[in-house]
Design a protein around this motif. Structure first.
Motif: not given
Lengths: 287, 218
Positions: A45-46, A49-50, A102, A107-112, A114
């Motif tokens: 799912e991550n 989204v990416m 962002n 919508k983003i994946v905050a990794g590591p 935002a």
């Protein structure tokens, strides 16, 4: 099974004769009491989204809240259209794309985090596409990146307010480097050296955002950090090792973060934020 | 913190503390109030006060008050959506003194009720509710949480905890609070598992319990 350092993570992979990604997956499944399939589904799912955020950032002009960024990915996209096959350029473009999404409340994946969310997706997707890898393989490389970042979160910090940008874009770049090596089929040792090489070269990076916004210099820095991660991965795959072991680089990052003045740790009271132009922008936006 | 806190959360940008955390604070206030909100005043302190527009903190809080989660794209249009729904909102800046730099206070009003909730966004999207009306509290929203208002009398807390035990719910953390002796007490109970609606219903119908609010983990 558990790991509290990069060295322990490496040793587990070597002892089990498997990849770092597999170890990270196994430990997460144990810890969360979920099946490995469920944990993988969450990581997939991550990845989705990416991929969506890359597409969104490339396709249209983004309106960021501060209005300081928004067309970088589109410009790069046009520029590289006539230059296909250049991995670096694709990664730079994709990192800008996600960072812009962002900044524009997408919508983003905050990794590591935002603010550094463009680096890992850009490096993983560009490398994966170049090598013709499946979504499953790209998703697995995100476990590599996560495991490396997890150790940093436990031993140091991932917050710009605590450690400066080295803890955000620096760590993001290092996580991405490890993931890229994994996608290339490099050894676990190469993975951890790619991590160390990337982080080492971004030590000391300060967090001095103009007007307190995640726009300048953050968006472009995501692009630079992506190419940085690719460089570290290439060096590690070539057999180049970091003389300073990964865990000691993390230690150095903490020490440097502690030594940085508060003005350079996300307070917007130093560096680029207080340049004449930076202050002018801040003043305008306050109105 | 697990690997999905490092590679995640999935959220609406641009800032985990100023956007995702703010949406969670708004959502917590909504869950604590649990009434139709007619009017809301939001007071931004510190870093929130300086950059709330640029970080979309205003949109995130209103989104949370409308029930949106931090990864809901509707956050972008929350102000317009709130207006359409007839929710009146106003933003203010304030110095709350001796609080975390990312702190906000939300005053909610319905026809005949009001509630004030203060909370901070403490990094990486984590939050803590520090004050409800005049009572100091500590709620982090990571476990299923019950907030119970009850009569301040001997044995009341014991009765509540035995009810939870009968429903086989284990208490992870618990705070017992009150403002004035013999008046109204309250307790905040964080549980290892989610309570079912029968339990909440049962508690609500007990003689000396005035109000029960359930806050699912964020």
């Amino acid at each position: 099974m558990e790991y509290n350092s990069i060295q322990e993570l490496l040793e587990l992979a070597l002892a089990e004769e498997t990849t770092i990604a597999e170890i990270v997956l196994k430990v997460e499944a144990e810890e969360s009491e979920l099946s490995e399939a469920d944990v993988k589904a969450r990581m997939l799912e991550n990845l989705k989204v990416m991929q969506k955020s890359i597409k969104a950032g490339r396709e249209k002009k983004i309106e960021s809240a501060g209005g300081l960024v928004g067309e970088e990915a589109a410009k790069m996209s046009d520029y590289i259209a006539g230059r296909p096959g250049l991995l670096y350029l694709q990664a730079v473009t994709d990192a800008l794309a996600v960072a812009e999404v962002n900044a524009g409340m997408g919508k983003i994946v905050a990794g590591p985090t935002a603010g550094s969310s463009g680096i890992v997706p850009a490096v993983v997707v560009a490398t994966g596409e170049q090598l013709g890898k499946s979504d499953e393989e790209m998703m697995m490389s995100l476990f590599t990146a996560s495991g490396l970042g997890y150790v940093v979160s436990r031993k140091a910090t991932l917050a710009g307010a605590a450690g400066g940008c080295q803890a955000e874009c620096g760590v993001g770049s290092a996580m991405a480097a490890g993931a890229a090596v994994e996608l290339h089929g490099g050894t676990p040792e190469m993975v951890v050296h790619a991590f160390a090489l990337a982080l080492k070269n971004l030590l000391g990076l300060v967090c001095d955002p103009v007007a307190g916004l995640v726009e300048v210099p953050c968006v472009k820095r995501n692009g630079f950090s992506a190419s940085h991660g690719l460089t570290a991965a290439a060096m590690a795959l070539a057999g180049i090792k970091s003389v300073i072991p990964p865990d000691e680089v993390v230690l150095a990052m903490t020490e440097i973060g502690d030594a940085l003045p508060a003005s350079l740790k996300e307070t917007s009271k130093g560096g680029l934020a207080v340049t004449p132009t930076g202050e002018k922008i801040a003043c305008r936006l306050r109105k | 913190m697990g690997i999905f806190d490092v590679m995640g959360p999935i959220m609406i940008g641009p800032s985990s503390s100023h956007t995702a955390g703010a949406a969670k604070l708004g959502r917590m206030a909504r869950l604590l109030f649990q009434r139709e909100i007619e009017e809301v005043d939001i007071y931004f302190h510190g870093s929130f006060a300086d950059t709330y527009q640029g970080h979309g903190t205003d949109r995130a809080v209103i989104g949370g008050l409308l029930g949106y989660l931090p990864d809901d794209v509707r956050i972008r249009n929350s102000l317009e959506n709130a207006e359409e729904l007839g929710l009146k909102f106003k933003f203010h800046t304030v110095n709350l003194r001796n609080v975390h730099p990312n702190t906000l206070m939300i005053e909610l009003k319905s026809k005949d009720n009001s509630l004030s909730v203060t909370g901070s966004s403490v990094g990486g999207g984590s939050i803590v509710i520090t004050r409800i009306d005049n009572t100091k509290v500590r709620m982090i929203g990571q476990l299923p949480t019950l907030w119970i208002l009850h009569k301040d009398r001997p044995g009341e807390v014991g009765i509540i905890t035995s009810v939870l035990g009968n429903y086989r719910l284990n208490i992870a953390y618990m705070q017992v609070l009150r403002n004035k002796k013999g008046d109204q007490g309250s307790c905040i109970i964080e549980l290892d598992h989610k309570p079912n609606k029968y339990l909440i219903n049962y508690l609500e119908n007990m003689d000396d319990i005035k109000q029960v609010r359930y806050l699912p983990p964020l």
